[in-house]
Design a protein around this motif. Structure first.
Motif, short mmCIF file in Angstrom:
data_model
loop_
_atom_site.label_atom_id
_atom_site.label_comp_id
_atom_site.label_asym_id
_atom_site.label_seq_id
_atom_site.Cartn_x
_atom_site.Cartn_y
_atom_site.Cartn_z
N THR A 23 0.84 -1.21 0.00
CA THR A 23 0.00 0.00 0.00
C THR A 23 0.87 1.25 0.00
O THR A 23 0.62 2.19 -0.76
N VAL A 27 0.19 4.06 -2.95
CA VAL A 27 -0.78 5.10 -2.62
C VAL A 27 -0.36 6.50 -3.11
O VAL A 27 -1.23 7.27 -3.52
N ARG A 33 -2.51 7.77 -7.86
CA ARG A 33 -2.90 8.98 -7.14
C ARG A 33 -3.82 9.84 -8.00
O ARG A 33 -4.85 10.31 -7.54
N TYR A 37 -7.09 6.66 -6.25
CA TYR A 37 -6.98 5.51 -5.35
C TYR A 37 -6.42 5.96 -4.00
O TYR A 37 -5.46 6.71 -3.94
N THR A 38 -7.04 5.48 -2.93
CA THR A 38 -6.60 5.81 -1.57
C THR A 38 -6.04 4.56 -0.90
O THR A 38 -6.16 3.44 -1.43
N ALA A 39 -5.47 4.74 0.29
CA ALA A 39 -4.97 3.60 1.06
C ALA A 39 -6.12 2.62 1.33
O ALA A 39 -5.94 1.40 1.24
N TRP A 42 -6.71 0.42 -1.71
CA TRP A 42 -5.69 -0.63 -1.83
C TRP A 42 -5.91 -1.71 -0.77
O TRP A 42 -5.74 -2.90 -1.06
#
Length: 72
Positions: A23, A27, A33, A37-39, A42
């Motif tokens: 991750t 991230v 980015r 997509y965020t943590a 993932w």
């Protein structure tokens, strides 16, 4: 010296304990980015077991240094 460095690399199957390191690799990188997509995304996408996918981790000296995800 180069031969010693090569021997420290390993490719293996992705495991649940790889999630934080993988991750962190993804991230803050483009295109992920820019695509938003965020943590959390993932963490959801890489939850074990990987349904319909296979994950591979490249290790350097025992630490994840790369990642590949294949859709089956």
């Amino acid at each position: 010296m180069a031969a010693a460095a090569e021997s420290e690399r390993n490719v293996r199957t992705y495991r649940a304990e790889d999630l934080p390191a993988v991750t962190a690799m993804l991230v803050d990188r483009d295109p992920w980015r820019r695509l938003g997509y965020t943590a959390g995304d993932w963490e959801r996408l890489l939850a074990v077991p990987l349904a319909g996918r296979e994950g591979w981790v490249i290790e350097r000296s025992g630490t994840p240094a790369g990642f590949a995800l294949l859709r089956l």
